[in-house]
Design a protein around this motif. Structure first.
Motif, PDB file in Angstrom:
ATOM      1  N   ILE A 418       0.774  -1.311  -0.047  1.00  0.00           N
ATOM      2  CA  ILE A 418       0.134  -0.139  -0.001  1.00  0.00           C
ATOM      3  C   ILE A 418       0.851   1.360  -0.075  1.00  0.00           C
ATOM      4  N   MET A 419       2.056   1.371   0.741  1.00  0.00           N
ATOM      5  CA  MET A 419       2.738   2.409   0.825  1.00  0.00           C
ATOM      6  C   MET A 419       3.502   2.649  -0.431  1.00  0.00           C
ATOM      7  N   ARG A 422       1.143   3.919  -3.122  1.00  0.00           N
ATOM      8  CA  ARG A 422       0.892   5.300  -3.052  1.00  0.00           C
ATOM      9  C   ARG A 422       2.031   6.220  -3.290  1.00  0.00           C
ATOM     10  N   LYS A 423       3.053   5.803  -3.294  1.00  0.00           N
ATOM     11  CA  LYS A 423       4.639   6.596  -3.499  1.00  0.00           C
ATOM     12  C   LYS A 423       4.520   6.378  -5.032  1.00  0.00           C
ATOM     13  N   CYS A 425       2.455   5.993  -7.271  1.00  0.00           N
ATOM     14  CA  CYS A 425       1.426   6.975  -7.981  1.00  0.00           C
ATOM     15  C   CYS A 425       1.799   8.488  -7.840  1.00  0.00           C
ATOM     16  N   ARG A 426       2.263   8.776  -6.729  1.00  0.00           N
ATOM     17  CA  ARG A 426       2.682  10.269  -6.815  1.00  0.00           C
ATOM     18  C   ARG A 426       3.855  10.386  -7.713  1.00  0.00           C
ATOM     19  N   SER A 450      -8.290  -1.403   1.979  1.00  0.00           N
ATOM     20  CA  SER A 450      -7.539  -0.360   1.986  1.00  0.00           C
ATOM     21  C   SER A 450      -6.657  -0.295   0.787  1.00  0.00           C
ATOM     22  N   VAL A 454      -6.544   2.835  -1.941  1.00  0.00           N
ATOM     23  CA  VAL A 454      -5.418   3.713  -2.287  1.00  0.00           C
ATOM     24  C   VAL A 454      -5.061   3.457  -3.962  1.00  0.00           C
ATOM     25  N   HIS A 457      -7.999   5.777  -5.876  1.00  0.00           N
ATOM     26  CA  HIS A 457      -7.494   7.186  -5.911  1.00  0.00           C
ATOM     27  C   HIS A 457      -6.103   7.616  -6.452  1.00  0.00           C
ATOM     28  N   GLY A 458      -5.126   6.639  -6.393  1.00  0.00           N
ATOM     29  CA  GLY A 458      -4.003   6.906  -7.005  1.00  0.00           C
ATOM     30  C   GLY A 458      -4.161   6.930  -8.876  1.00  0.00           C
ATOM     31  N   HIS A 583      -8.760  13.488  -1.022  1.00  0.00           N
ATOM     32  CA  HIS A 583     -10.145  12.734  -1.255  1.00  0.00           C
ATOM     33  C   HIS A 583     -11.053  14.145  -1.516  1.00  0.00           C
TER      34      HIS A 583
END
Length: 588
Positions: A418-419, A422-423, A425-426, A450, A454, A457-458, A583
């Motif tokens: 998950i971490m 998120r990274k 995607c950023r 979860s 994530v 949204h990414g 969000h």
């Protein structure tokens, strides 16, 4: 004042004598296999082998005999063949044709792989139970009971518990497992009812079971209920230091409330409850997490004056407080003091330094501690790597750390993926995001709610709207309830897409379509600005950021659905300026 307290608590010593190395360079001095790429992209062809940075050999799977491991793969694939819970009959038929033979190791391993998909896990368990010559053992039943209760299917979980009672495979630990899941769902009444139902299974609830109930309540932040239950059950379960320590630890380390911790500490004194090393350790840990280094050292000195010898957990809490307060040299002296007293530092000791240093962005000092830990032969935990991955600034640094994880056989958790999703995607590394997602099953993990949120949204905030919608439907099909913000975001985009299609259809027939626009946006149109105008786009982005209602999002997505000269509506595009947006909230 703080310096005087530190001087009393920590003996004078030079940091150099503490056995820590001098500052080191980066984690891996050699060139990464990916450093040849100027774009830090994942090389093509990574298909889950040793060259795939996201693939970790499943140690548990490797311990199974080859034929059992293949059977586990077949059962998992068959159980996941149809994602919709409504396709239970088809899934049962696929499982019957998978060719596997049910056994306890196979069922336990398959349920571990399917733990985030309740329907698939339950189908596999029912298939195994129906096989001739196999009766589910305690481990398999515990795994299935945990999965059912985790997904809040408590009726099915209690039915399985009744089956275990009839088969004489139930134990107090079985009921405690169900109690924990009730507590996780904030169903305190259900947890207490399950505890009082122990006699129906032939077990007399004792102090150990009562303390298990208190621990379960506190673990999931029901500390107020646990305290009330403790104080109101004195006749049944006389007061003990351990019972009070459980509730104190809940206030200190679960809720992390200094005020409530002090109140309960005083209540222990009033009721004459003796405080031991665990009690002091909880308070020191609470002050440590609150960043109150002065209070940490005061309690540490008070503890020693009371004649209570600090244990490893107390020292770790002090080290954490010092690291968080950027007193690295003093923390090293405390570690040296531990060793002089015969208490060897462990992985948690170094994590207590590495975590705060990473949060303070002192990456070089964190890497010192990491190398010192490896030099002592201590294996890093996944928590160690989470702290280091969190401060990684480029994909190449992430890949180097993943290489080190693989080398040290530290298996990632679902939170690791998950971490990283998120990274990446950023960083707009979409290929890496896709490979990360596909690597989860290969690593024996199944995406949970979860992970889906994530990823959705990414993808959405990077303009990959069709993919986000696909995973949204997949998440719902697996029985995961979407987050309210996710639901509003996806539904707004779908409505905007339909509006764009209607606009394209009308224009292709020579007509016109009227979009209800915000007043300021209508003024922008009246001044002759069009969708391709940079000033219009900048204005539109500002409007979207400040207008959080579902209707405003729909209008934004509709206006950014370009219509080309042929009248064909293209996909709505989220502008790069929105990549960092969080969000969306529905305030309509």
């Amino acid at each position: 004042m703080l310096l005087r307290v530190l001087a009393r608590a920590i003996p004078l010593s030079t940091p150099a004598a503490s056995g820590f190395p001098k500052p080191l360079g980066t984690l891996l001095l050699g060139a990464s296999r990916l450093s040849v790429s100027s774009r830090d992209a994942v090389p093509d062809g990574c298909g889950g082998g040793e060259d795939d940075p996201f693939y970790f050999p499943d140690q548990h799977q490797q311990q199974l005999p080859p034929d059992v491991a293949r059977a586990v793969d077949a059962v998992v694939a068959a159980a996941e063949a149809e994602a919709s819970p409504a396709d239970a009959e088809r899934r049962r038929g696929v499982l019957e044709r998978c060719g596997a033979e049910a056994s306890e190791p196979l069922v336990v391993a398959a349920l571990a792989r399917l733990r985030n998909s309740c329907a698939a896990a339950h189908a596999a368990f029912r298939w195994a139970k129906a096989q001739p010559g196999y009766a589910p053992g305690r481990r398999a039943c515990h795994s299935m009971l945990d999965i059912l209760a985790k997904h809040r299917r408590f009726d099915a979980a209690r039915a399985l518990l009744d089956e275990m009672r009839r088969a004489s495979t139930a134990s107090p630990a079985t009921v405690l497992l169900l109690i924990r899941r009730h507590c996780a769902a904030r169903d305190v009444a259900g947890a207490v009812a399950a505890f009082h139902a122990l006699p129906t299974f032939g077990f007399r609830p004792g102090v150990a079971e009562f303390q298990g109930l208190l621990s379960a309540l506190c673990r999931y932040k029901n500390v107020q209920d646990a305290e009330h239950l403790l104080l109101s059950s004195e006749k049944e379960f006389p007061f003990e230091t351990k019972s009070f320590n459980i509730v104190l630890n809940g206030w200190c380390n679960i809720v992390c409330s200094v005020r409530e911790a002090k109140r309960f500490w005083s209540a222990m004194e009033i009721k004459g409850i003796e405080r031991d090393v665990v009690s002091y350790g909880s308070m020191i840990s609470c002050f440590s997490k609150a960043g109150s280094l002065d209070s940490v050292m005061k309690f540490f000195n008070r503890m020693k004056k009371a004649g209570i010898v600090p244990d490893r957990k107390v020292y770790n809490a002090v080290v954490y407080a010092l690291g968080k307060g950027r007193c690295v040299d003093e923390a090293k002296v405390v570690v040296q003091s531990m060793e002089e007293k015969g208490i060897a530092p462990d992985t948690a000791t170094f994590n207590s330094l590495i975590g705060p240093l990473c949060k303070a962005r002192q990456v070089q000092n964190a890497m010192e501690m990491f190398e010192a830990m490896l030099g002592r032969g201590l294996p890093p935990s996944v928590r160690t790597f989470h702290a280091l991955l969190n401060v990684a600034r480029s994909p190449s640094e992430v890949f180097d750390l993943l290489d080190k994880m693989k080398q040290l056989r530290c298996e990632p958790e679902i939170d690791t993926f998950i971490m990283l999703i998120r990274k990446f995607c950023r960083w707009k590394q979409h290929e890496s995001v896709e490979k990360l997602w596909n690597a989860m099953p290969a690593n024996g993990l199944s995406p949970d709610r979860s992970a889906y949120i994530v990823l959705i949204h990414g993808l959405f905030l990077n303009g990959r709207l069709e993919e986000a919608a696909k995973y949204y439907e997949e998440m719902k099909a697996k029985g995961f309830s979407p987050e309210e913000k996710t639901e509003a975001m996806i539904q707004a985009w779908l409505a905007g897409r339909e509006l764009a299609k209607a606009s394209a259809s009308v224009r292709s027939k020579g007509g016109s379509v009227s979009l209800r626009l915000p007043r300021r946006l209508a003024c922008c149109h009246s001044k002759g600005k069009n969708v391709g105008d940079p000033n219009y786009k900048a204005y539109n982005v500002r409007l979207f950021k400040h207008s959080r209602s579902k209707a405003s999002i729909q209008r934004y997505l509709a206006m950014n659905s370009m219509v080309d000269n042929t009248g064909r509506a293209e996909q709505p595009v989220l502008l790069p300026e929105l990549a960092g947006r969080g969000h969306c909230e529905d305030n309509s």
